[in-house]
Structures are given as C-alpha cells and as structure tokens.
Design a protein around this motif. Structure first.
Motif, PDB file in Angstrom:
ATOM      1  N   UNK A  49       0.894  -1.451   0.368  1.00 35.43           N
ATOM      2  CA  UNK A  49      -0.259  -0.047  -0.036  1.00 35.43           C
ATOM      3  C   UNK A  49       1.167   1.441  -0.188  1.00 35.43           C
ATOM      4  N   UNK A  50       2.241   1.345   1.019  1.00 33.11           N
ATOM      5  CA  UNK A  50       2.545   2.517   0.660  1.00 33.11           C
ATOM      6  C   UNK A  50       3.765   3.068  -0.335  1.00 33.11           C
ATOM      7  N   UNK A  51       3.528   1.892  -0.986  1.00 29.10           N
ATOM      8  CA  UNK A  51       4.553   2.130  -1.737  1.00 29.10           C
ATOM      9  C   UNK A  51       3.762   2.184  -3.398  1.00 29.10           C
ATOM     10  N   UNK A  52       2.796   2.047  -3.635  1.00 29.13           N
ATOM     11  CA  UNK A  52       1.519   2.039  -4.492  1.00 29.13           C
ATOM     12  C   UNK A  52       1.149   2.842  -4.687  1.00 29.13           C
ATOM     13  N   UNK A  53       0.671   3.439  -3.204  1.00 28.18           N
ATOM     14  CA  UNK A  53      -0.639   4.962  -3.081  1.00 28.18           C
ATOM     15  C   UNK A  53      -0.523   5.467  -4.090  1.00 28.18           C
ATOM     16  N   UNK A  54       0.775   6.005  -3.661  1.00 27.70           N
ATOM     17  CA  UNK A  54       1.213   8.041  -4.164  1.00 27.70           C
ATOM     18  C   UNK A  54       1.399   7.448  -5.871  1.00 27.70           C
ATOM     19  N   UNK A 112       1.329  -7.627  -4.845  1.00 26.47           N
ATOM     20  CA  UNK A 112       2.840  -7.395  -5.764  1.00 26.47           C
ATOM     21  C   UNK A 112       3.982  -6.668  -5.884  1.00 26.47           C
ATOM     22  N   UNK A 113       3.507  -5.813  -5.407  1.00 23.59           N
ATOM     23  CA  UNK A 113       4.668  -4.920  -5.537  1.00 23.59           C
ATOM     24  C   UNK A 113       5.269  -3.899  -6.754  1.00 23.59           C
ATOM     25  N   UNK A 114       5.366  -3.131  -7.165  1.00 23.40           N
ATOM     26  CA  UNK A 114       5.944  -2.743  -8.421  1.00 23.40           C
ATOM     27  C   UNK A 114       7.364  -3.882  -9.087  1.00 23.40           C
ATOM     28  N   UNK A 115       8.102  -4.186  -8.029  1.00 25.32           N
ATOM     29  CA  UNK A 115       9.302  -5.327  -8.700  1.00 25.32           C
ATOM     30  C   UNK A 115       7.926  -6.780  -8.672  1.00 25.32           C
ATOM     31  N   UNK A 170       1.502   4.420 -15.697  1.00 27.13           N
ATOM     32  CA  UNK A 170       2.302   2.989 -14.614  1.00 27.13           C
ATOM     33  C   UNK A 170       3.572   2.404 -15.536  1.00 27.13           C
ATOM     34  N   UNK A 171       3.262   3.140 -17.080  1.00 27.17           N
ATOM     35  CA  UNK A 171       4.855   2.368 -17.886  1.00 27.17           C
ATOM     36  C   UNK A 171       5.700   2.668 -16.954  1.00 27.17           C
ATOM     37  N   UNK A 172       6.059   4.187 -17.250  1.00 27.95           N
ATOM     38  CA  UNK A 172       7.310   4.825 -16.085  1.00 27.95           C
ATOM     39  C   UNK A 172       7.061   3.920 -14.491  1.00 27.95           C
ATOM     40  N   UNK A 173       6.299   3.563 -14.255  1.00 31.08           N
ATOM     41  CA  UNK A 173       6.500   3.214 -12.905  1.00 31.08           C
ATOM     42  C   UNK A 173       7.438   1.499 -13.264  1.00 31.08           C
ATOM     43  N   UNK A 174       6.639   1.024 -14.500  1.00 31.55           N
ATOM     44  CA  UNK A 174       6.574  -0.383 -14.197  1.00 31.55           C
ATOM     45  C   UNK A 174       8.144  -0.474 -15.185  1.00 31.55           C
ATOM     46  N   UNK A 208       8.444  -8.243 -12.820  1.00 35.65           N
ATOM     47  CA  UNK A 208       8.359 -10.319 -13.124  1.00 35.65           C
ATOM     48  C   UNK A 208       7.234 -10.651 -14.104  1.00 35.65           C
ATOM     49  N   UNK A 209       6.277 -10.256 -13.539  1.00 32.30           N
ATOM     50  CA  UNK A 209       5.009 -10.405 -14.116  1.00 32.30           C
ATOM     51  C   UNK A 209       4.746 -10.558 -15.758  1.00 32.30           C
ATOM     52  N   UNK A 210       5.106  -9.750 -16.290  1.00 37.90           N
ATOM     53  CA  UNK A 210       5.229  -8.841 -17.985  1.00 37.90           C
ATOM     54  C   UNK A 210       5.714  -9.513 -18.918  1.00 37.90           C
TER      55      UNK A 210
END
Length: 238
Positions: free
Chosen positions: A101-106, A222-225, A130-134, A229-231
C-alpha cells in the motif's frame, strides 16, 4: 529489408488489468486510439477493484455529450474532482492493509488526482505513469499523430496503421481473434498474432482469489518489482 517491428493498437483504458501492460511491454510501438468514438458501456473509463472480498467498479465521471463524439472530444464531469476524490478514498480504505500500500498508493493517487478535464489526456497520463513505474520502454503514440484516415474502420484501419509504422508483426488480444483475417495481413507483409494472458493468482488478504481486476490490485499485492516480473509471462500465438 526492415528490422522486425511489433505493433499493438488499443483504446485507452483507465488502470486496466495486467494483460494491457503485458501487451504494451511485448511490442515496439503501442498505438492508443484517441480519434475513435467513445463507447459508453465499455471499459475505457472504468475498471474493478477489491473491496470487502468482492469486486467493485470504479469509474471516471463523464460529462453528458453526444454519443458520436470521439474519445479525445469527451470531458470529465464538472464534479469530477469531488467524485474522483471520493472514489480514491474508497480505494485507500480497501487496500490500506495490502502489503505494498505505502509503495503503490502515491502512484494511484497521482493518476486519480491529475488536473485534467479532457478524458483522453487524463487516461493517457495514467498510461504513461504506470509504464514509467514499471520501466516499460515501449514507444507509445496517439493514433491521430499517424497519417491514417480516421474514417477507416476495423481491420482496414489496423492494417493501414501497421503499414504506416512499418510493422512486421501485429499483436492483438485473443478476444479479437474473430475480427481479423490472417490472409489480409499477410498480403501486406504483416504477421497477425494473438496475445494469450496467463491467469495470475496471488494472495489477496488470504481469501478466495478474485481475478481480472485493475492493475492497481495487482500492484497492491505484488509491488512494483513483483509486477515487473509478471510482464513477460504471456504467450503470443499465430
């Protein structure tokens, strides 16, 4: 002879499911339609999130206008800032105990709070964020920037768009398999392929898994990292 160039073309969707991001990641150029008609009952301005163990809809409030307007000509409602803030609070409450939550909510707040009334620009911003974050490096272009007539429809427009980008491969979600003919693409030197998305199961508060939710749900658990890995975990078939 040109190098291999993979192209995908999609409507803009607000925080869609992971398959959308896998598709962007799988191609060299991703075209986002801005000059096609907005569909009221589609998923352009809405998606699903998890609340109280069930899927719930979140949506972008749209100003009433002609049903024949293109996406780029549609606007968010006059009360959109209030309505979106209210929806964002629901999402915050639903995911407050999620592991990331803390990582993704912003990131999600940034997308919801973007100060823009034009529907396409609002969604396009979230796609880029989202593309930038991933760390998806695919080139993303608007359909209106290409020398392809917006009067073309369906398969004909897709083929002309691919030709304008010198595509060797066109990849489409499997749901559109019945809409396109391999022969028509082959005649233009384009390989027609289809994306098969693998269903991901991950822990959602330790209860029964609810699939096909917005990317925000996948990120929260799952977090950004983890999502990075799912992409690559998708299949492309002829």
């Amino acid at each position: 002879m040109i190098d291999e160039r993979k192209v995908a073309i999609m409507q803009p969707y607000f925080l869609p499911y992971i398959g959308y991001w896998q598709l962007i990641n799988a191609v060299d150029v991703f075209v986002v339609y801005d000059d096609i008609q907005f569909t009221k009952k589609g998923w352009i301005n809405r998606n699903r999130f998890l609340m109280n163990d069930c899927d719930h809809i979140f949506s972008l409030p749209i100003k009433k206008a002609s049903d024949y307007l293109n996406i780029v000509d549609r606007e968010l409602s006059d009360t959109s800032s209030y309505d979106l803030a209210k929806q964002l609070r629901k999402i915050e409450s639903a995911y407050r105990k999620a592991p990331y939550f803390e990582e993704v909510m912003p990131l999600i707040s940034d997308c919801f709070c973007y100060d823009e009334k034009n529907l396409f620009k609002y969604i396009y911003y979230s796609i880029l964020k989202i593309c930038q974050a991933l760390e998806i490096s695919t080139k993303i272009v608007k359909s209106s920037s290409l020398s392809v007539s917006p009067l073309l429809k369906g398969q004909e427009r897709v083929i002309e768009t691919c030709k304008s980008l010198q595509a060797t491969d066109y990849i489409n979600p499997i749901g559109g398999e019945a809409l396109y003919e391999h022969v028509a693409f082959k005649e233009k030197g384009i390989n027609l392929k289809f994306q098969h998305v693998n269903l991901y199961k991950y822990t959602q508060f330790g209860r029964e898994f609810v699939p096909h939710l917005s990317i925000l749900d996948v990120l929260m658990f799952n977090g950004i990292e983890g999502v990075k890995k799912m992409l690559d975990n998708m299949m492309v078939k002829v």
